[in-house]
Motif scaffolding. Sequence first.
Motif, PDB file in Angstrom:
ATOM      1  N   VAL A 151       0.852  -1.188   0.000  1.00 14.94           N
ATOM      2  CA  VAL A 151       0.000   0.000   0.000  1.00 14.94           C
ATOM      3  C   VAL A 151       0.894   1.246   0.000  1.00 14.94           C
ATOM      4  O   VAL A 151       1.625   1.480   0.957  1.00 14.94           O
ATOM      5  N   ASP A 152       0.830   2.005  -1.081  1.00 10.44           N
ATOM      6  CA  ASP A 152       1.609   3.237  -1.192  1.00 10.44           C
ATOM      7  C   ASP A 152       0.960   4.091  -2.264  1.00 10.44           C
ATOM      8  O   ASP A 152       0.512   3.561  -3.285  1.00 10.44           O
ATOM      9  N   ASP A 153       0.916   5.393  -2.047  1.00  6.67           N
ATOM     10  CA  ASP A 153       0.288   6.265  -3.033  1.00  6.67           C
ATOM     11  C   ASP A 153       1.209   6.556  -4.212  1.00  6.67           C
ATOM     12  O   ASP A 153       0.767   7.111  -5.207  1.00  6.67           O
ATOM     13  N   GLN A 154       2.466   6.145  -4.142  1.00  2.54           N
ATOM     14  CA  GLN A 154       3.402   6.347  -5.248  1.00  2.54           C
ATOM     15  C   GLN A 154       3.625   5.029  -5.993  1.00  2.54           C
ATOM     16  O   GLN A 154       4.131   4.064  -5.414  1.00  2.54           O
ATOM     17  N   GLN A 155       3.251   5.008  -7.268  1.00  2.39           N
ATOM     18  CA  GLN A 155       3.412   3.814  -8.099  1.00  2.39           C
ATOM     19  C   GLN A 155       4.866   3.352  -8.112  1.00  2.39           C
ATOM     20  O   GLN A 155       5.146   2.160  -8.055  1.00  2.39           O
ATOM     21  N   THR A 156       5.807   4.289  -8.169  1.00  2.00           N
ATOM     22  CA  THR A 156       7.228   3.946  -8.202  1.00  2.00           C
ATOM     23  C   THR A 156       7.627   3.156  -6.962  1.00  2.00           C
ATOM     24  O   THR A 156       8.343   2.156  -7.051  1.00  2.00           O
ATOM     25  N   LEU A 211      13.173 -11.821  -3.590  1.00  2.00           N
ATOM     26  CA  LEU A 211      13.224 -12.676  -2.398  1.00  2.00           C
ATOM     27  C   LEU A 211      12.386 -13.948  -2.553  1.00  2.00           C
ATOM     28  O   LEU A 211      12.345 -14.771  -1.649  1.00  2.00           O
ATOM     29  N   GLY A 212      11.687 -14.100  -3.680  1.00  2.00           N
ATOM     30  CA  GLY A 212      10.919 -15.313  -3.934  1.00  2.00           C
ATOM     31  C   GLY A 212       9.430 -15.199  -3.702  1.00  2.00           C
ATOM     32  O   GLY A 212       8.703 -16.187  -3.807  1.00  2.00           O
ATOM     33  N   PHE A 213       8.934 -13.996  -3.383  1.00  2.00           N
ATOM     34  CA  PHE A 213       7.496 -13.801  -3.202  1.00  2.00           C
ATOM     35  C   PHE A 213       6.820 -13.820  -4.568  1.00  2.00           C
ATOM     36  O   PHE A 213       7.379 -13.363  -5.550  1.00  2.00           O
ATOM     37  N   LYS A 214       5.596 -14.358  -4.600  1.00  2.00           N
ATOM     38  CA  LYS A 214       4.884 -14.475  -5.872  1.00  2.00           C
ATOM     39  C   LYS A 214       3.463 -13.910  -5.837  1.00  2.00           C
ATOM     40  O   LYS A 214       2.877 -13.640  -6.866  1.00  2.00           O
ATOM     41  N   ASP A 215       2.893 -13.751  -4.647  1.00  2.00           N
ATOM     42  CA  ASP A 215       1.483 -13.384  -4.511  1.00  2.00           C
ATOM     43  C   ASP A 215       1.360 -11.981  -3.924  1.00  2.00           C
ATOM     44  O   ASP A 215       1.608 -11.776  -2.737  1.00  2.00           O
ATOM     45  N   PHE A 216       1.010 -10.993  -4.776  1.00  2.04           N
ATOM     46  CA  PHE A 216       0.900  -9.605  -4.337  1.00  2.04           C
ATOM     47  C   PHE A 216      -0.422  -9.001  -4.761  1.00  2.04           C
ATOM     48  O   PHE A 216      -0.967  -9.374  -5.779  1.00  2.04           O
ATOM     49  N   GLN A 217      -0.817  -8.020  -3.984  1.00  2.34           N
ATOM     50  CA  GLN A 217      -1.863  -7.084  -4.389  1.00  2.34           C
ATOM     51  C   GLN A 217      -1.309  -5.714  -4.090  1.00  2.34           C
ATOM     52  O   GLN A 217      -0.506  -5.557  -3.168  1.00  2.34           O
ATOM     53  N   GLU A 218      -1.745  -4.719  -4.833  1.00  2.00           N
ATOM     54  CA  GLU A 218      -1.273  -3.358  -4.621  1.00  2.00           C
ATOM     55  C   GLU A 218      -2.465  -2.430  -4.457  1.00  2.00           C
ATOM     56  O   GLU A 218      -3.519  -2.652  -5.055  1.00  2.00           O
ATOM     57  N   ALA A 219      -2.260  -1.390  -3.637  1.00  2.00           N
ATOM     58  CA  ALA A 219      -3.296  -0.383  -3.436  1.00  2.00           C
ATOM     59  C   ALA A 219      -2.628   0.988  -3.364  1.00  2.00           C
ATOM     60  O   ALA A 219      -1.535   1.120  -2.817  1.00  2.00           O
ATOM     61  N   GLY A 220      -3.313   1.999  -3.911  1.00  2.00           N
ATOM     62  CA  GLY A 220      -2.754   3.337  -3.984  1.00  2.00           C
ATOM     63  C   GLY A 220      -3.062   4.233  -2.809  1.00  2.00           C
ATOM     64  O   GLY A 220      -2.583   5.364  -2.754  1.00  2.00           O
ATOM     65  N   ASP A 221      -3.848   3.766  -1.855  1.00  2.00           N
ATOM     66  CA  ASP A 221      -4.101   4.531  -0.630  1.00  2.00           C
ATOM     67  C   ASP A 221      -4.603   3.580   0.450  1.00  2.00           C
ATOM     68  O   ASP A 221      -4.888   2.410   0.184  1.00  2.00           O
ATOM     69  N   LEU A 265       0.909 -10.540   5.014  1.00  2.00           N
ATOM     70  CA  LEU A 265       1.699  -9.350   5.334  1.00  2.00           C
ATOM     71  C   LEU A 265       1.169  -8.142   4.580  1.00  2.00           C
ATOM     72  O   LEU A 265       0.830  -8.231   3.400  1.00  2.00           O
ATOM     73  N   VAL A 266       1.133  -7.001   5.291  1.00  3.69           N
ATOM     74  CA  VAL A 266       0.859  -5.710   4.674  1.00  3.69           C
ATOM     75  C   VAL A 266       2.135  -4.883   4.796  1.00  3.69           C
ATOM     76  O   VAL A 266       2.706  -4.782   5.881  1.00  3.69           O
ATOM     77  N   ILE A 267       2.590  -4.333   3.673  1.00 10.19           N
ATOM     78  CA  ILE A 267       3.689  -3.368   3.691  1.00 10.19           C
ATOM     79  C   ILE A 267       3.066  -2.059   3.241  1.00 10.19           C
ATOM     80  O   ILE A 267       2.612  -1.934   2.105  1.00 10.19           O
ATOM     81  N   SER A 268       2.998  -1.090   4.165  1.00  8.46           N
ATOM     82  CA  SER A 268       2.264   0.140   3.883  1.00  8.46           C
ATOM     83  C   SER A 268       3.101   1.375   4.159  1.00  8.46           C
ATOM     84  O   SER A 268       3.793   1.466   5.168  1.00  8.46           O
TER      85      SER A 268
END
Length: 129
Positions: A12-17, A29-39, A54-57
């Motif tokens: 979760v990050d408002d910056q696409q970059t 690192l071998g992760f394969k399953d992601f979702q992304e959110a812009g806010d 895990l959430v990385i925000s």
Amino acid sequence: MPAASSLKVVIVDDQQTMRSLVRTGLEQLGFKDFQEAGDGEAGLRCVLTQPPSLVISDYNMPKLDGLGLLRAIRSHEPIRSTAFIMLTGRADKELVQRAVQFGVNNYLVKPFTVAQLKGKIEAVFGALT
């Protein structure tokens, strides 16, 4: 020792970059399953509909900031134990202390390396296989 490929992550990050940088690091690192959110609001919807490991925000975002997202997750029983790493551009002691009060598992200061990302994730889950 969880396998990185078995862990689902919401970024979760408002910056696409920045979302791309996190995703690329996770892929290395071998992760394969992601979702992304812009806010934070979109991130919360992702977490509620398909609970991740895990959430990385990011902290600083429109609509719902990282602390608000963390508080929302910790106050909702079905997702309360979701691991949460706060991503911040500032190593602000007050912010880190507030995040700890709300139950953050770890934090990562931008800019970061893949090795730092791995270390923060392993501090939460143990060694990745």
